[in-house]
Design a protein around this motif. Structure first.
Motif, PDB file in Angstrom:
ATOM      1  N   ASN A  38      18.701  -8.031  -4.811  1.00  0.00           N
ATOM      2  CA  ASN A  38      17.641  -7.263  -5.463  1.00  0.00           C
ATOM      3  C   ASN A  38      17.110  -6.191  -4.510  1.00  0.00           C
ATOM      4  O   ASN A  38      16.921  -5.021  -4.899  1.00  0.00           O
ATOM      5  N   LEU A  39      16.888  -6.578  -3.241  1.00  0.00           N
ATOM      6  CA  LEU A  39      16.429  -5.600  -2.250  1.00  0.00           C
ATOM      7  C   LEU A  39      17.451  -4.482  -2.057  1.00  0.00           C
ATOM      8  O   LEU A  39      17.089  -3.316  -1.890  1.00  0.00           O
ATOM      9  N   TYR A  40      18.709  -4.853  -2.051  1.00  0.00           N
ATOM     10  CA  TYR A  40      19.791  -3.873  -1.900  1.00  0.00           C
ATOM     11  C   TYR A  40      19.724  -2.823  -3.009  1.00  0.00           C
ATOM     12  O   TYR A  40      19.773  -1.610  -2.743  1.00  0.00           O
ATOM     13  N   ILE A  41      19.568  -3.266  -4.244  1.00  0.00           N
ATOM     14  CA  ILE A  41      19.517  -2.340  -5.371  1.00  0.00           C
ATOM     15  C   ILE A  41      18.281  -1.449  -5.272  1.00  0.00           C
ATOM     16  O   ILE A  41      18.347  -0.228  -5.495  1.00  0.00           O
ATOM     17  N   LEU A  42      17.144  -2.025  -4.911  1.00  0.00           N
ATOM     18  CA  LEU A  42      15.922  -1.227  -4.778  1.00  0.00           C
ATOM     19  C   LEU A  42      16.053  -0.190  -3.664  1.00  0.00           C
ATOM     20  O   LEU A  42      15.596   0.950  -3.802  1.00  0.00           O
ATOM     21  N   GLY A  43      16.689  -0.583  -2.554  1.00  0.00           N
ATOM     22  CA  GLY A  43      16.892   0.358  -1.461  1.00  0.00           C
ATOM     23  C   GLY A  43      17.810   1.500  -1.856  1.00  0.00           C
ATOM     24  O   GLY A  43      17.552   2.669  -1.527  1.00  0.00           O
ATOM     25  N   ALA A 113      10.508   0.302   2.477  1.00  0.00           N
ATOM     26  CA  ALA A 113       9.534   1.073   1.709  1.00  0.00           C
ATOM     27  C   ALA A 113       9.405   0.538   0.290  1.00  0.00           C
ATOM     28  O   ALA A 113       8.308   0.513  -0.277  1.00  0.00           O
ATOM     29  N   ALA A 114      10.524   0.115  -0.301  1.00  0.00           N
ATOM     30  CA  ALA A 114      10.480  -0.438  -1.653  1.00  0.00           C
ATOM     31  C   ALA A 114       9.649  -1.719  -1.682  1.00  0.00           C
ATOM     32  O   ALA A 114       8.865  -1.956  -2.606  1.00  0.00           O
ATOM     33  N   THR A 128       9.284  -9.672   1.753  1.00  0.00           N
ATOM     34  CA  THR A 128       8.944  -9.261   3.116  1.00  0.00           C
ATOM     35  C   THR A 128       9.637 -10.150   4.145  1.00  0.00           C
ATOM     36  O   THR A 128      10.100  -9.678   5.187  1.00  0.00           O
ATOM     37  N   ARG A 129       9.722 -11.453   3.853  1.00  0.00           N
ATOM     38  CA  ARG A 129      10.419 -12.371   4.769  1.00  0.00           C
ATOM     39  C   ARG A 129      11.911 -12.050   4.853  1.00  0.00           C
ATOM     40  O   ARG A 129      12.537 -12.269   5.894  1.00  0.00           O
ATOM     41  N   LEU A 130      12.480 -11.531   3.770  1.00  0.00           N
ATOM     42  CA  LEU A 130      13.912 -11.253   3.738  1.00  0.00           C
ATOM     43  C   LEU A 130      14.285  -9.947   4.432  1.00  0.00           C
ATOM     44  O   LEU A 130      15.410  -9.790   4.921  1.00  0.00           O
ATOM     45  N   VAL A 131      13.360  -8.996   4.448  1.00  0.00           N
ATOM     46  CA  VAL A 131      13.700  -7.641   4.898  1.00  0.00           C
ATOM     47  C   VAL A 131      14.393  -7.601   6.264  1.00  0.00           C
ATOM     48  O   VAL A 131      15.409  -6.922   6.421  1.00  0.00           O
ATOM     49  N   THR A 161      10.973  -5.211  -9.705  1.00  0.00           N
ATOM     50  CA  THR A 161      10.413  -4.022  -9.086  1.00  0.00           C
ATOM     51  C   THR A 161       8.938  -4.251  -8.767  1.00  0.00           C
ATOM     52  O   THR A 161       8.358  -5.283  -9.113  1.00  0.00           O
ATOM     53  N   ALA A 162       8.323  -3.259  -8.163  1.00  0.00           N
ATOM     54  CA  ALA A 162       6.908  -3.355  -7.812  1.00  0.00           C
ATOM     55  C   ALA A 162       6.015  -3.465  -9.042  1.00  0.00           C
ATOM     56  O   ALA A 162       4.877  -3.935  -8.947  1.00  0.00           O
TER      57      ALA A 162
END
Length: 634
Positions: A38-43, A113-114, A128-131, A161-162
């Motif tokens: 999910n973080l990858y896609i948002l980035g 940033a995402a 945040t823990r995963l970043v 998303t946010a």
């Protein structure tokens, strides 16, 4: 006023002493760690939305690879020619390493940033823990060449998303340019497509992607790609970096060094692009799949480094000029890799980027913390090579097992997108500063595992004196003979007269791809010079796997059986990336030949096969159109 250059450091967050976060295979990442995916896609989404004027935007970083042929980060260097191109050069692999680190560094900042945009709460805390452990993934097309569905089929994707769970435009499917300046993209087609495309309908100026049913997924070439990578990582002759690294013809009279990691890399471009962006060096970097592909190329390079620690970049004459090198100068381990700054006064070189971990990342097979010694890491890599690529290698199919392989596969895909991890293997990710956990051993280090069966019941009767004969089809051609990229398809048996069906043919063995700009329209002056001077590139298509499939018909792999068979069954035809035919006589430089070699089968004492003395088999191709005959240069 002094220029403020961007320092490429890689990602430092998540590094914990010798332990660094892992770049993971995209299908494993998606199936086993959906939050990180999910973080990858948002980035990706955020990076692709940055203004084109931002030097860390998708547009500017992708453009370093070609168009618009402008100086990135104000770095032009001392040369006068345009473009940073290092294709068909000994610097091909090392130049792309800091390039990938730059991309990963920008992507990481966009992931951060995402996550920062999320409102306070458990979801933001979780992300945040995963970043710190986030790193860009790779697509291991050698283990499974089927393009992941999330890259190939899904135009939209649902993510957290946010502002809550939403379905967004999938940033892995394509990149949207927004608008195109024809001065930057002067070639027709490329200045009309507002999105990156693969296998576009060239009759339609809107150029949408074709239906998936007509997309020649490189899975057709999958086993051959796997055999090529296995050969590059195991064959004696590819222990020399100069041969392993790039597709330039060595012209040394030997038939044993035609392939290279660059040539295998070209086949992915040639079978993915289909006349779209991935087919052309000047535009390939804009397609999101480019980065998954090149991260895997870097990974295979890193595996090779562990297996061959004493060989690396050596000084060679630079035949052509770029932004930063002059023709007839020297390219070598200390050549600056422009435009990539290590700090404000120093550029990266092949020597300084030799250790991948300097960029704060590594790959699952290369974990070197918590293991006994470098010898153990090397053994782990050998086992990983056997597990991922050796199970279907001809010599192991014949043997009936892949010595040293573990589990079913470290990344075995029974279905697209479904990862099966080797039993008992576990490599934890660092979870930010203070995480002290390190693995006891990498996934290849399970010495208690028994050798697994290969994907064959074995043909022990084909082994003679501990060895079997293998066969390779060597191909070479002028890189620019077709005015751009083209494919040479190799067949065993009858094949379709319809050129558009060649990539799907049941008797297709493999594809040699040339990855080139059109010298008439390119802004790459190195490419223009190469075309004027007739640069020859090479590749090698393993035939033994296809011959094994025909054992009931052949009965033997001994030359006295195989050579007559190849004389009647081996064929080759040329296509453009969009699958239109090129008559072979239009590529006068094309030469196709066959060589054989006895291969000592692996044992628990030497996990990878050993290759003997090579023998050109001129009688297979002599007298045929574009065939190599005795007396021709090898």
């Amino acid at each position: 006023m002094a220029t403020n250059y961007f320092n490429i450091t890689g990602v430092r967050e998540g590094v914990n002493g010798p332990a660094v976060p892992l770049r993971q295979e995209i299908r494993a990442l998606q199936s086993t760690n959906p939050d990180m995916f999910n973080l990858y896609i948002l980035g990706l989404q955020r990076m692709q939305s940055l203004p084109k004027t931002d030097r860390l935007s998708w547009f500017q970083i992708a453009g370093i690879h070609g168009r618009p042929y402008t100086a990135w980060d104000s770095v032009r260097g001392n040369g006068n020619a345009s473009g940073y191109c290092t294709h068909s050069s000994i610097l091909f692999l090392t130049w792309h390493r800091p390039y990938l680190a730059l991309y990963e560094q920008s992507l990481f900042e966009n992931v951060k940033a995402a996550v920062a945009a999320f409102p306070p709460g458990p979801t933001k805390d979780k992300f945040t823990r995963l970043v710190p452990s986030f790193r860009m993934p790779y697509w291991d097309w050698a283990a499974d060449a089927r393009v992941p569905d999330v890259v190939l089929r899904e135009q939209t994707i649902e993510v957290e998303t946010a502002t809550g769970r939403q379905r967004i435009r999938n940033p892995l499917y394509s990149y949207n340019f927004g608008s195109i300046d024809r001065r930057e993209f002067p070639e027709n087609r490329f200045n009309t497509w507002l999105n990156t495309v693969r296998y576009p309908n060239l009759a339609n100026v809107a150029a949408q992607m074709r239906q998936i049913e007509t997309f020649p997924n490189p899975g057709t070439n999958g086993l051959n790609l796997r055999d090529r990578v296995y050969a590059l990582l195991s064959r004696n002759n590819y222990r020399n970096f100069a041969f392993f690294s790039n597709d330039g013809w060595n012209n040394n009279g030997h038939p044993d060094d035609y392939d290279s990691l660059e040539s295998v890399h070209n086949t992915i471009h040639g079978t993915i692009g289909g006349g779209g962006h991935m087919s052309t060096p000047a535009y390939a970097g804009f397609d999101p799949i480019f980065w998954l592909h090149h991260t895997n190329v870097d990974r295979i390079f890193a595996l090779w480094q562990v297996l061959n620690p004493s060989s690396y970049v050596v000084d060679q004459r630079a035949r052509y000029s770029t932004f930063w090198s002059q023709a007839n100068g020297t390219e070598g381990p200390n050549t600056t890799l422009l435009p990539f700054h290590q700090n404000q006064t120093t550029y990266w070189t092949s020597l300084t980027c030799r250790n991948l971990k300097i960029f704060g990342s590594t790959y699952p097979e290369l974990v070197d913390w918590g293991v006994v010694s470098p010898d153990q890491v090397r053994l782990n890599v050998q086992r990983a090579v056997q597990t991922l690529y050796g199970r279907t290698a001809p010599v192991n199919r014949i043997l009936g097992q892949a010595p040293g392989a573990i589990g079913a596969s470290v990344l075995s895909f029974s279905q697209p997108g479904v990862a099966i991890t080797a039993s008992g293997s576990s490599i934890p990710q660092t979870d930010g500063p203070g995480d002290e956990e390190t693995p006891a051993q990498s996934h290849g280090g399970q010495s208690e595992q028994q050798p697994i069966q290969s994907e064959s019941t074995g043909h022990l009767d084909l082994i003679k004196d501990g060895a079997v004969h293998e066969y390779f089809c060597n191909v070479r051609a002028d890189k620019y003979a077709a005015g751009g990229s083209f494919n040479v398809h190799i067949f065993l048996g009858d094949f379709s007269d319809d050129a558009t069906r060649r990539a799907f043919d049941d008797n297709l063995v493999g594809t040699f791809s040339v990855f080139a700009n059109d010298p008439e329209t390119t802004g790459c002056e190195k490419c223009q010079d190469e075309a004027e001077n007739g640069l020859i590139v090479t590749g090698s298509i393993p035939l033994t796997g296809a011959l094994l499939d025909r054992i009931p018909e052949l009965n033997s792999l001994e030359p006295d059986h195989v050579i007559p068979y190849l004389q009647s069954k081996l064929h080759w035809r040329c296509n453009r990336p969009d699958n239109t035919a090129i008559p072979r006589e239009e590529i006068s430089s094309l030469k196709v030949g066959v060589a054989s070699v006895p291969v000592e089968v692996p044992t628990p004492d030497h996990l990878l096969p050993r290759y003997g003395e090579w023998q050109p088999q001129y009688e297979v191709t002599a007298g045929r159109k574009a065939g190599v005959a005795e007396g021709d240069n090898l």
